[in-house]
Design a protein around this motif. Sequence first.
Motif, mmCIF file in Angstrom:
data_model
loop_
_atom_site.group_PDB
_atom_site.id
_atom_site.type_symbol
_atom_site.label_atom_id
_atom_site.label_comp_id
_atom_site.label_asym_id
_atom_site.label_seq_id
_atom_site.Cartn_x
_atom_site.Cartn_y
_atom_site.Cartn_z
ATOM 1 N N SER A 231 0.817 -1.218 0.000
ATOM 2 C CA SER A 231 0.000 0.000 0.000
ATOM 3 C C SER A 231 0.851 1.268 0.000
ATOM 4 O O SER A 231 0.409 2.318 -0.477
ATOM 5 C CB SER A 231 -0.937 0.000 1.208
ATOM 6 N N GLY A 234 1.302 3.526 -3.122
ATOM 7 C CA GLY A 234 0.282 4.482 -3.524
ATOM 8 C C GLY A 234 -0.077 4.420 -4.998
ATOM 9 O O GLY A 234 -0.364 3.355 -5.552
ATOM 10 N N GLU A 235 -0.027 5.588 -5.657
ATOM 11 C CA GLU A 235 -0.423 5.700 -7.066
ATOM 12 C C GLU A 235 0.572 5.065 -8.022
ATOM 13 O O GLU A 235 0.309 4.985 -9.229
ATOM 14 C CB GLU A 235 -0.622 7.176 -7.434
ATOM 15 N N ALA A 236 1.717 4.612 -7.503
ATOM 16 C CA ALA A 236 2.701 3.943 -8.369
ATOM 17 C C ALA A 236 2.279 2.529 -8.714
ATOM 18 O O ALA A 236 2.885 1.882 -9.571
ATOM 19 C CB ALA A 236 4.076 3.915 -7.698
ATOM 20 N N ARG A 237 1.211 2.016 -8.071
ATOM 21 C CA ARG A 237 0.759 0.645 -8.297
ATOM 22 C C ARG A 237 -0.156 0.546 -9.512
ATOM 23 O O ARG A 237 -0.897 1.472 -9.840
ATOM 24 C CB ARG A 237 0.010 0.122 -7.073
ATOM 25 N N HIS A 238 -0.112 -0.625 -10.153
ATOM 26 C CA HIS A 238 -1.042 -0.912 -11.256
ATOM 27 C C HIS A 238 -1.190 -2.420 -11.391
ATOM 28 O O HIS A 238 -0.198 -3.156 -11.379
ATOM 29 C CB HIS A 238 -0.522 -0.344 -12.582
ATOM 30 N N ASN A 245 -0.414 -0.633 -19.545
ATOM 31 C CA ASN A 245 -0.069 0.636 -18.913
ATOM 32 C C ASN A 245 1.427 0.618 -18.625
ATOM 33 O O ASN A 245 1.915 -0.312 -17.973
ATOM 34 C CB ASN A 245 -0.873 0.818 -17.619
ATOM 35 N N ARG A 248 3.363 3.388 -14.728
ATOM 36 C CA ARG A 248 3.509 3.139 -13.292
ATOM 37 C C ARG A 248 4.843 2.446 -13.021
ATOM 38 O O ARG A 248 5.595 2.110 -13.938
ATOM 39 C CB ARG A 248 2.347 2.294 -12.786
#
Length: 285
Positions: A231, A234-238, A245, A248
């Motif tokens: 977790s 953060g937004e670096a996950r995909h 994509n 990321r």
Amino acid sequence: MNEADTCRKYITPKLHAAGWDDDQIREQVTFTDGRIVPSGRRAVRKEQCRADYILRYTSDYPIAVVEAKAEGVNAYDGFGQAKGYAEILGVKFAYATNGHEILEFDYNTGETRELKRFPSPDQLWERLNRGKSFDDGSRKEQLLSPTRSKYPLRYYQEIAINRAVEAILSGKKRLLLTLATGTGKTPIAAQIAWKLWTSRWNLKNKHVRPKILFLADRNFLVDDPYTKHFSMFGEARHKIQSEVNTSRDMYFAIYQAVDDDEWKPGLYREYPADFFDLIIVDECH
């Protein structure tokens, strides 16, 4: 003087005098719960391992263990215990002292020495990494990059994380970590990824964050780590599912989502062969 008095009056001040600060000195550390041994129809938990001192070069990198004895006791009486704890903890320097005598065992050389004073943190680091590539520069910073865990790491988890990161920084291409069920394989994988990501390690030797893929064979084994242990990314996950994509850094996928099937070519074909710097395969059977 008893052992506690000896620690307070002699041993801790000598560690301070050698350059160890309070954040590096951990006193009275219990690092195992005690082995569970069958006894007839019952099970008995044996004594916990409790080190008088664990010395850390950084908060995540233990480097030595010190066994203390009362002032009037021969330091050699604690030497075997110090070495036993050092072997469990995976550190290369073991010390036994009664506040006056200081005995050292160096696992790199196999030598036992009597010392006048404790070595400093930097002296131990230099001796530990003599001949390696972690003595200075960016690789040292990458190896010592801090972990980020909600819970204290168990001693063997620290060993696994530090040894894996050191092997990766040394250029090893394949690593196998073998741990029993319930010992925290996924948290270990998350911390390895975090250390490499935050320190900007990558195979291209550029100052950019690496691309990391966490691969498993069931959605649960991907979704749960994505939500919990990883977790902090953060937004670096995909999660790779049906679309490509490349923007990321921390990717998650099951084999079925990226492999070929009878209706369409696999999504793995959409990623260049050198796109990922690190691939973590969970439950590698």
